[in-house]
Each structure stands twice: as C-alpha cells, then as structure tokens.
Design an enzyme around this catalytic site. Structure first.
Site, PDB file in Angstrom:
ATOM      1  N   ASN A  22       0.797  -1.231   0.000  1.00  0.00           N
ATOM      2  CA  ASN A  22       0.000   0.000   0.000  1.00  0.00           C
ATOM      3  C   ASN A  22       0.826   1.276   0.000  1.00  0.00           C
ATOM      4  O   ASN A  22       0.279   2.363  -0.139  1.00  0.00           O
ATOM      5  CB  ASN A  22      -0.991  -0.018   1.164  1.00  0.00           C
ATOM      6  CG  ASN A  22      -2.072  -1.073   0.957  1.00  0.00           C
ATOM      7  OD1 ASN A  22      -2.197  -1.627  -0.137  1.00  0.00           O
ATOM      8  ND2 ASN A  22      -2.821  -1.380   1.993  1.00  0.00           N
ATOM      9  N   ARG A 116     -16.634   1.270  -2.010  1.00  0.00           N
ATOM     10  CA  ARG A 116     -15.369   1.974  -2.301  1.00  0.00           C
ATOM     11  C   ARG A 116     -15.602   3.197  -3.201  1.00  0.00           C
ATOM     12  O   ARG A 116     -15.130   3.262  -4.326  1.00  0.00           O
ATOM     13  CB  ARG A 116     -14.358   1.027  -2.939  1.00  0.00           C
ATOM     14  CG  ARG A 116     -14.169  -0.289  -2.251  1.00  0.00           C
ATOM     15  CD  ARG A 116     -13.557  -0.220  -0.867  1.00  0.00           C
ATOM     16  NE  ARG A 116     -12.184   0.205  -0.833  1.00  0.00           N
ATOM     17  CZ  ARG A 116     -11.138  -0.609  -0.993  1.00  0.00           C
ATOM     18  NH1 ARG A 116     -11.358  -1.881  -1.234  1.00  0.00           N
ATOM     19  NH2 ARG A 116      -9.912  -0.155  -0.944  1.00  0.00           N
TER      20      ARG A 116
HETATM   21  C1  EPZ Z   1      -6.496   2.010   1.354  1.00  0.00           C
HETATM   22  O1  EPZ Z   1      -7.689   1.853   0.592  1.00  0.00           O
HETATM   23  C2  EPZ Z   1      -5.835   0.646   1.346  1.00  0.00           C
HETATM   24  N1  EPZ Z   1      -5.520   0.252  -0.025  1.00  0.00           N
HETATM   25  C3  EPZ Z   1      -6.765  -0.384   1.986  1.00  0.00           C
HETATM   26  O2  EPZ Z   1      -6.046  -1.606   2.050  1.00  0.00           O
HETATM   27  C4  EPZ Z   1      -7.086   0.054   3.412  1.00  0.00           C
HETATM   28  O3  EPZ Z   1      -8.002  -0.852   3.983  1.00  0.00           O
HETATM   29  C5  EPZ Z   1      -7.698   1.461   3.386  1.00  0.00           C
HETATM   30  O4  EPZ Z   1      -6.803   2.382   2.706  1.00  0.00           O
HETATM   31  C6  EPZ Z   1      -7.955   2.007   4.798  1.00  0.00           C
HETATM   32  O5  EPZ Z   1      -6.762   2.023   5.521  1.00  0.00           O
HETATM   33  C7  EPZ Z   1      -4.432   0.793  -0.624  1.00  0.00           C
HETATM   34  O6  EPZ Z   1      -3.719   1.604  -0.053  1.00  0.00           O
HETATM   35  C8  EPZ Z   1      -4.146   0.332  -2.031  1.00  0.00           C
HETATM   36  P1  EPZ Z   1      -9.955   4.780   2.050  1.00  0.00           P
HETATM   37  P2  EPZ Z   1      -8.550   3.170   0.180  1.00  0.00           P
HETATM   38  O7  EPZ Z   1     -10.132   5.703   0.902  1.00  0.00           O
HETATM   39  O8  EPZ Z   1      -7.646   4.303  -0.070  1.00  0.00           O
HETATM   40  C9  EPZ Z   1     -14.544   5.814   2.245  1.00  0.00           C
HETATM   41  C10 EPZ Z   1      -5.707  -3.877   1.796  1.00  0.00           C
HETATM   42  O9  EPZ Z   1      -6.201  -4.757   2.511  1.00  0.00           O
HETATM   43  N2  EPZ Z   1     -14.302   6.683   1.084  1.00  0.00           N
HETATM   44  O10 EPZ Z   1      -9.123   5.212   3.209  1.00  0.00           O
HETATM   45  O11 EPZ Z   1      -9.491   2.769  -0.901  1.00  0.00           O
HETATM   46  C11 EPZ Z   1     -14.454   4.341   1.858  1.00  0.00           C
HETATM   47  O12 EPZ Z   1     -15.686   3.895   1.344  1.00  0.00           O
HETATM   48  C12 EPZ Z   1      -6.557  -2.738   1.314  1.00  0.00           C
HETATM   49  O13 EPZ Z   1      -4.502  -3.817   1.481  1.00  0.00           O
HETATM   50  C13 EPZ Z   1     -15.334   7.502   0.640  1.00  0.00           C
HETATM   51  O14 EPZ Z   1     -16.437   7.513   1.195  1.00  0.00           O
HETATM   52  O15 EPZ Z   1      -9.357   3.397   1.529  1.00  0.00           O
HETATM   53  C14 EPZ Z   1     -14.118   3.675   3.156  1.00  0.00           C
HETATM   54  O16 EPZ Z   1     -15.317   3.453   3.883  1.00  0.00           O
HETATM   55  C15 EPZ Z   1      -8.027  -3.018   1.532  1.00  0.00           C
HETATM   56  N3  EPZ Z   1     -15.111   8.295  -0.443  1.00  0.00           N
HETATM   57  C16 EPZ Z   1     -13.267   4.726   3.882  1.00  0.00           C
HETATM   58  O17 EPZ Z   1     -13.477   5.959   3.195  1.00  0.00           O
HETATM   59  C17 EPZ Z   1     -13.903   8.320  -1.094  1.00  0.00           C
HETATM   60  O18 EPZ Z   1     -13.759   9.089  -2.080  1.00  0.00           O
HETATM   61  C18 EPZ Z   1     -11.779   4.424   3.866  1.00  0.00           C
HETATM   62  O19 EPZ Z   1     -11.395   4.309   2.525  1.00  0.00           O
HETATM   63  C19 EPZ Z   1     -12.868   7.476  -0.631  1.00  0.00           C
HETATM   64  C20 EPZ Z   1     -13.089   6.674   0.466  1.00  0.00           C
END
Ligand code: EPZ
Length: 412
Positions: A22, A116
């Site tokens: 990540n 997502r």
């Molecule tokens: C990153 O995903 C990681 N992936 C995920 O790891 C990790 O679980 C996550 O961060 C949280 O730490 C990578 O870095 C490639 P977020 P990301 O945007 O960026 C909501 C693994 O197991 N959200 O922090 O997609 C979303 O729905 C993976 O390696 C919005 O609402 O996570 C979620 O509920 C799985 N609108 C929360 O935020 C947006 O525009 C956290 O998502 C973006 C996100």
C-alpha cells in the site's frame, strides 16, 4: 487456487516481511510526475504490483527491474481490463492529470469489503480546478494547469489523500488538505515526493500544506516495510502460542497491534529492529475498534478476529472504516467459531476448539485470517479462491512453512 492448512505446532523461528503493497502502489504512480527516471527498491512481487506495472507500461512508462522511466508517457487513458483487477490503479489519476493535463480512468468499481466510492477524490480534484466528467464507466479529468486550493476530507481517506497530494505538488500555488489520512504509507509517499523536489509540510499529520513547484526530478527510494503483512505473521505466532520474531518491521507502525496483543497476554518486544513475540501463555479476549491511523488498522481486523475466536473470554470488534468487512465471519463460523453480528459490531466468544473445513476467501485479509484459524483447527482447512491472499502476501505459504506452519498451495 486453493490453500491447504493443517493443525500446526506452535510457530517458531523467524519470518521476514516485504516492502509495503500500500506504499508501493501510490509511489509507483508518483513516478509519472517527474518525467524522468526513478529507482524503487523493495516493491513486493504481488498480483497488484504486477498489474500496476502493466497499466503504467500501457501509458508509455518504461519499467525494467527497479527502474521506472516516465519520460515517454504519452497516454492518459488507463485500460479497463487492467483497472478492474486493481482498485489502486485509480491512484494514477492525479499524476496523469498533473503532468499531462488529462486522466481517463475507468471507475474502479466496488469490492467485497464495500462500495469503495471515489467522491472525495473527485471533490478534491474539482477544488484544484479540474473539470470532472463521468461517462460510460470512465472518470474523465481535465485541466491545463491545476491551481492550489483548500480541501477538507469528510473522511481521512488514504487514497484520496494520496491522489490529492500528487495533484497538488505540481499545481500553481498553495494547497491545504485538512482531515487528511496519516497512515505510514501516506508518509512514505510524501517522503518520496519530497526527494523529487516537492514542497510538503505537515507530513504524518492530519493537515498537509503543499506549495506547488514547476517540475520534479527523478530519484531513488526504498519502500517501507509492510505493516499489515508483518502484523499478519505476528498474529500467526500468537494464535499458535508460538515464540519467534518478525524481521523487516517498523516497530512504531505495530503500536496498535502490540498494545492489543499485550492486553491479551502475549509478550511482545523489540530486538534490534525486529518484532519479538512470545505467546506460550494463555491468551485472553479484548475489545477492538478499527480506526484510521494511528488507531487499530482495519486491514488487521479479520486476522485479530481469528485470534479472538480461540482466546479465553468474549471479545468485541467494531469495524468503523468499511461497511462490509465481515465476510470472513461466516467462514470462521463454519470452523466452529462462536461469533454474533450486529451491524458493524461482532461479538466473539472464544472457543476451545476449531475444526478444519472447506472455506472461501472473499478478500485478501479475510483469506489470510482463515489461514491463521486453520493453523489451530483440528484436521484440514481448504481455502478456495486463495488468489485473494496472493494479492497482498508474497510467498505466503513458504514464509509460514519456514516458521513451522503446515500449509501449502494445492494445485487444482
Ligand atoms: C487504502 O484503501 C488501502 N488500499 C486499503 O487496504 C485500506 O483498507 C484502506 O486504505 C484504509 O486504511 C491501498 O492503499 C491500495 P480509504 P482506500 O479511501 O484508499 C470511504 C488492503 O487490505 N471513502 O481510506 O481505498 C471508503 O468507502 C486494502 O490492502 C469515501 O467515502 O481506503 C471507506 O469506507 C483493503 N469516499 C473509507 O473511506 C472516497 O472518495 C476508507 O477508505 C474514498 C473513500
């Protein structure tokens, strides 16, 4: 792909973690910003990183070994057949927009753990002056020259923070990102960008200030160790009441897990940069709530649930980050775990015995959690769709075998 796990003796010896998936994904994307050559070491060899390289090559990036040369990037359109395999490819949006003035990225779509959405990314791009269009399943971003702006993230989204920092470093003027994510992977991206000449303040905090510069230059960077991979192996030693060490760890990134394991009766310590675990005593239940960093990581929720399934007492896990990150619960229940669900809360009553069963991996961390449970379940556990695990863990079976686990890939 299937993985077969049999009841194993307590793990011992050592397991070495790889570079962080990540951190590698955003940093690979960020090499497009400089229009020159970057050398990245410790990128893990995983389906996700291989797919990211494939997409970058389609855009014109030249990649050989550790060297990423983006001087000839000519396309701003990422191909759907690659993007659908890798959500992280949406991190290419900002570098393409900042460097070439346009980015056409297929909507990444949901995944087993949630819808997502990318609304925070798009709101941020608009705040920096980009024109945002969505049609035929594609996000089309346009802007000749981004302008600095003020962004408040409704949720400290890791991906949105990373995309918007990459967009801001070449924008005209100052950008302020408030309620930004502070995960170690975001910090590693910022340090890579600073080496390229970016001006970023507040790294590691929730308010980040970026002063745009006219261009960035190539550099070299070693990816930080993968805290979730390491945490998974730490939990493997714990669940088998083993004693051993996990190498290539940033111990400060393991604080949330170390605090919980200590509460549960596991002895943890540091030795010359390695993480030591001694779980030969009894293990007791605890209550855990997943939170953005530095809270307990959502990516370790499934793995700690497996440990709680066989701990003394009743524990509770609240998942506050994703809306559907409990797909492993049904599979653990098939193995004899006693878990009740109520919305985003699971109540886990520790049992004396799990039994092996045919189970299914639904996502990479849930799949790893099933393997951990299989290490202590009587008989055999056959995990189908184990390709999920290979997305996030390099040489998963070999590493665990090296510490005495009875686990192997079954060729179908
Ligand atoms: C990153 O995903 C990681 N992936 C995920 O790891 C990790 O679980 C996550 O961060 C949280 O730490 C990578 O870095 C490639 P977020 P990301 O945007 O960026 C909501 C693994 O197991 N959200 O922090 O997609 C979303 O729905 C993976 O390696 C919005 O609402 O996570 C979620 O509920 C799985 N609108 C929360 O935020 C947006 O525009 C956290 O998502 C973006 C996100």
């Amino acid at each position: 792909m299937k993985i077969l796990v049999k009841k194993s003796t307590p793990l011992s010896g050592e397991i070495k973690a790889c570079g962080s998936k990540n951190a590698a994904l955003p940093i690979m994307a960020a090499t497009l910003l400089c229009g020159g050559k970057c050398t990245l070491t410790d990128i893990p060899e995983l389906a996700d990183t291989i797919n990211m390289k494939n997409i970058m090559r389609e855009l014109g990036c030249k990649i050989s070994g550790d060297c990423f040369d983006s001087s000839c990037v000519y396309s701003t359109s990422a191909p759907y057949e690659w993007v659908k395999k890798l959500r992280g490819s949406f991190l290419l949006a900002a570098p393409l927009l900042a460097r070439l003035g346009r980015a056409q990225i297929p909507l990444p779509g949901g995944c087993p753990i949630g819808t997502r959405p990318i609304d925070l990314h798009l709101k941020g791009f608009s705040a920096l002056g980009a024109e945002v269009d969505r049609y035929h399943g594609v996000v089309d971003l346009k802007c000749k020259k981004l302008k600095g702006g003020k962004i408040y993230l409704d949720f400290p989204s890791v991906g949105a923070t990373e995309n918007l920092i990459m967009a801001a470093v070449l924008a005209d003027g100052e950008t302020l990102i408030e309620n930004a994510a502070a995960e170690p992977e975001v910090v590693d991206l910022c340090e890579f960008l600073q080496k390229q000449g970016a001006v970023i303040e507040g790294v590691g905090g929730n308010t980040i200030r970026i002063e745009g510069v006219s261009s960035l230059s190539g550099t070299e960077h070693r990816i930080i160790p993968d805290r979730i991979e390491a945490g998974t192996y730490i939990t493997a030693f714990a669940i088998t009441h083993g004693k051993g060490r996990v190498k290539n760890v940033r111990v400060e990134h393991q604080k949330p897990l170390a605090a919980k394991l200590t509460e549960m009766g596991v002895k943890v310590s540091e030795d010359n940069g390695d993480f030591l675990i001694d779980a030969r005593g009894d293990i007791y239940s605890s209550n855990i709530k997943t939170l953005p960093y530095p809270g307990f990581p959502t990516d370790m929720q499934a793995q700690i649930t497996s440990l709680l399934s066989v701990a003394n007492g009743t524990g509770m896990v609240v998942e506050t980050v994703f809306e559907n990150r409990f797909l492993h619960i049904g599979e653990l229940t098939r193995m004899g775990a006693m878990i009740r669900m109520d919305g985003r809360t699971s109540v886990i009553e520790g049992v004396k015995r799990l039994t092996g069963a045919k189970v299914e991996a639904h996502d990479l961390r849930g799949g790893a959690a099933l393997a951990l449970a299989g290490l202590v379940a009587d008989g055999e556990t056959e995990i189908s769709d184990a390709w999920h695990i290979a997305r996030g863990y390099e040489n998963f079976c070999e590493k665990m075998q090296g510490a005495g686990a009875n686990i192997c890939i079954v060729n179908e």
